[in-house]
Design an enzyme around this catalytic site. Sequence first.
Site, PDB file in Angstrom:
ATOM      1  N   LYS A   1       8.767  25.830  12.186  1.00  0.00           N
ATOM      2  CA  LYS A   1       9.707  25.450  13.247  1.00  0.00           C
ATOM      3  C   LYS A   1      10.281  26.710  13.891  1.00  0.00           C
ATOM      4  O   LYS A   1      10.584  27.689  13.190  1.00  0.00           O
ATOM      5  CB  LYS A   1      10.823  24.587  12.655  1.00  0.00           C
TER       6      LYS A   1
ATOM      7  N   SER B   1      15.195  16.755  15.698  1.00  0.00           N
ATOM      8  CA  SER B   1      14.780  17.904  16.466  1.00  0.00           C
ATOM      9  C   SER B   1      13.451  18.513  16.023  1.00  0.00           C
ATOM     10  O   SER B   1      12.839  19.256  16.783  1.00  0.00           O
ATOM     11  CB  SER B   1      15.859  18.974  16.374  1.00  0.00           C
TER      12      SER B   1
ATOM     13  N   SER C   1      17.176  15.481  11.538  1.00  0.00           N
ATOM     14  CA  SER C   1      16.099  16.168  12.273  1.00  0.00           C
ATOM     15  C   SER C   1      14.796  16.343  11.510  1.00  0.00           C
ATOM     16  O   SER C   1      13.796  16.746  12.096  1.00  0.00           O
ATOM     17  CB  SER C   1      16.579  17.539  12.744  1.00  0.00           C
TER      18      SER C   1
END
Lengths: 493, 512
Positions: free
Chosen positions: A79, A159, A183
């Site tokens: 990420k 997210s 998320s």
Amino acid sequence: MSDLTKLTIAEARAKLDAREFTALELTDAYLGAIEAANETFNAYVAVTHDKARAMAKASDERLAGGQAGALEGIPLGIKDLFATEGVHTQAASHILDGFKPRYESTVTANLWADGAVMLGKLNMDEFAMGSSNETSYYGPVKNPWRAKGSNTDLVPGGSSGGSAAAVAAWLCAGATATDTGGSIRQPAAFTGTVGIKPTYGRCSRWGTVAFASSLDQAGPIARDVRDAAILLQSMASVDKKDATSVDLPVPDYTAALGQSVKGMKIGIPREYRVEGMPEEIETLWQQGIAWLKDAGAEIVDITLPHTKYALPAYYIVAPAEASSNLARYDGVRYGLRVPGKDITDMYEQTRAAGFGREVKRRIMIGTYVLSAGYYDAYYVQAQKVRTLIKRDFETVFADGVDAILTPATPSSAFGIADQEMAADPVKMYLNDIFTVTVNMAGLPGIAVPAGLDHKGLPLGLQLIGKPFEEETLFRTAHVIEQAAGRFEAPKWW
Amino acid sequence: MRLAARFDRTFIMTLVDTRTPDPKRLISGATGDWEVIIGLEVHAQVTSEAKLFSGASTTFGAAPNENVSLVDAAMPGMLPVINEECVRQAIRTGLGLKAQINHKSVFDRKNYFYPDLPQGYQISQFKQPIVGEGQIIISVGPDRQGNFEDIEVGIERLHLEQDAGKSIHDQHPTMSFVDLNRSGVALMEIVSKPDMRSADEAKAYVTKLRTIVRYLGTCDGNMDEGSLRADVNVSVRKPGGEFGTRCEIKNVNSIRFVGQAIDYEARRQIAILEDGGKIDQETRLFDPNKGETRSMRSKEEAHDYRYFPDPDLLPLEFDQAYVDALAADLPELPDDKRNRLVNDLGLSVYDASILVSEKAIAAYFEQVAKGRDGKISANWVINELLGALNKAGRDIEDAPLSPDQLGAIVDLIKNGTISGKIAKDVFEIVWNEGGDPKEIVETRGLKQVTDTGAIEKAVDDVIAANPDKAEQARAKPSMAGWFVGQVMKATGGKAAPQAVNDLVKAKLGITE
């Protein structure tokens, strides 16, 4: 050679040991898949092609030398929130334009130490603020899943949308993700993958771009429960550079897999039956209850009375911390700088251009709730609510409940550029209704795919555990996985 | 220069009047007497190797941005980790201030934008500081009778916080430079109660506070390096009346300026009030060149710092045993040392106060006085050594005479080898040329003449040469002093004064 990207981490790792293929071949297979499909999904914001191949070659040497680590040669996506030395690290924000840190986050450093290979940096909502991956400066990520007979692009959740989509579309063997209000778990549920947010303090936050420090926790998104266990095993550690990391040994998570849940007490919180929740979510939940009951677990109805205050309180605490955490992006030392006529003008121009709408909204909310005259009414109240939410869970666990079963999300994946959500941010925030309580209480939570809805889209169940009892979650989630089977997006790309 | 704005702080502090208006401290205005009320916030840099939340060095004088870690530069994803040494130093300082040590304290973020504040917030302690109420005894005087007065000044709190970096505006025509060497350095903010009533008291307070932290080794107290600086809160009122509106003068960096700033500010406020105006609560700057304060920021322009607990840091907790261990290791503090010098060595309070005023002076004195007469040692340290240092503009640290050398001089006086007068010459020789005082006395023939035969001869000679003066002295015995002086002169000052005195009287037949 069959498609190497379809292998789980456990499978690939065994085959690497057996020399059925090399780490370089495995990495090349993923790099090829990324090259072919990333344009479609927009899951990666940076592909570290050369670095990946160099790491894979080094893995092959270690495999040959008998010094292979637990994740030796396993290609992972990272990420964009994790600092990776010399590599694109921008939290998918314009304001960090060109930022390449000189340091490596503790979580990724742990993975590399175990032999993992970095494929690149994954798209996400800007600064992890969002539930659809649409707030990214790099544009939305597409979910590999589509409704039956539909060509409409769906969001992968957020997210960690890039992480979930990349795992579901076979663009990495597993991915790192972070979870501040859901998320990891919501995108996992939207993509038929497994995601675990460990207990607050289990993974170091050092080197991870902060959104809301008291809630942020790193965790993996993986194809199945076993892979999630393998990844968390490597990511978790105590870290003297993070004062909130906890000094407890990391157990062998995979050892928990296959253990019986017989006699375990599973709590079913009545407050998680929310208004307007689709019937099939309720059906899925009942199915999950039935599976665990069949496996010998005891099902008990429980109450978590302060649940309804969790989301509003979360949207005070998280923006408050974010408004302060994001103050460092001022154009002075790194990232974007838009010149201004004086220092204040430079700040304003830089931040106006550098932050997206959702980030600005949260900075403003956070600034407001911390302001003199409002602090007690908002921030202090929200902290009190947080204590009550925590106490709700403590009471239930003290009564002998081992884990709590809830739906992971109130719906399946929705369309990109959903008009309703765009018009009303609160509708978007409601995606986290089942997940934020876990962050507020600092507990571990896992999302595991449990079925498909009438549109053929994956739905997940969530298990919530006691602090630092991730093993219980893996064990229980594994039972659900065994019963529900695995879910793969039909390939249309 | 450093803008002080960033240390603005308004504690919710209950103002308690602790003093009875004292006429000798009042300022007379056109409409009568005024009383000035002063409270100080002193920022003292913690003596530690590393910064408060990072491992970067705190060495003064490093090249710009040399002592900057990733944390200090607020790189993305960096986290603060408390430096235990700074905690220990804060607790030790709290103990030195006889203050309440809080076993649990909390770090908060104070949010504002400034280029030399990389995080966009300063980590400080707002609602729960590490140290609570304490006190400092200051000594003010001497008054016309030569007396000193002890005044107790309350300490409201002491908390730990990060220093900011430094913005440099004179290196480039259009740009400012930022040096982050100080960014994250640990400061103790020590807040007094509004217990001071004159510039002299405020100066004595800063002086005493500096002495205490230097004794403790918790802050080097070097105001010219910015290690210690004061925010001065000043208000005026009619004696014993309601507290007036205060103004805060920021970052005053010398004790002399503290006094000047208060005197100016009190006069300014009195003038406004006597003209029927009112005082605006504001932040002011002291301009040492003009000797005046001027407005920097009004209350309306004050920042909203949006304090909240720093989620990156757990509350700071320790137990009483931790505090006890630090207390057991504390050095003797100036007040205790002063009392010991008075009680055990018989020094006057005045002399003892001078000797303990600086740790280095006290250490020097104690080395001299070791195994010697305390009073004589004190006289020599205070009158000769400090006097000479003062004249030469030197610190005790680079005194040309070691304590052992001065001690040797004291020994020579005490055992009658030299007189006090000769001792001063020896002192000067050692000061200028160095050497062993005993040897100097030997080789230069400065030894006191105790041989009564030689002295007797000198006395006889002087009397024989001055028969009329001898006659007068017999009638008026106080004239004997003149003969003593002449004999001393004749013997080059080496004659033992007591012996000369006795012989002169005997020869002249003076009996009293």
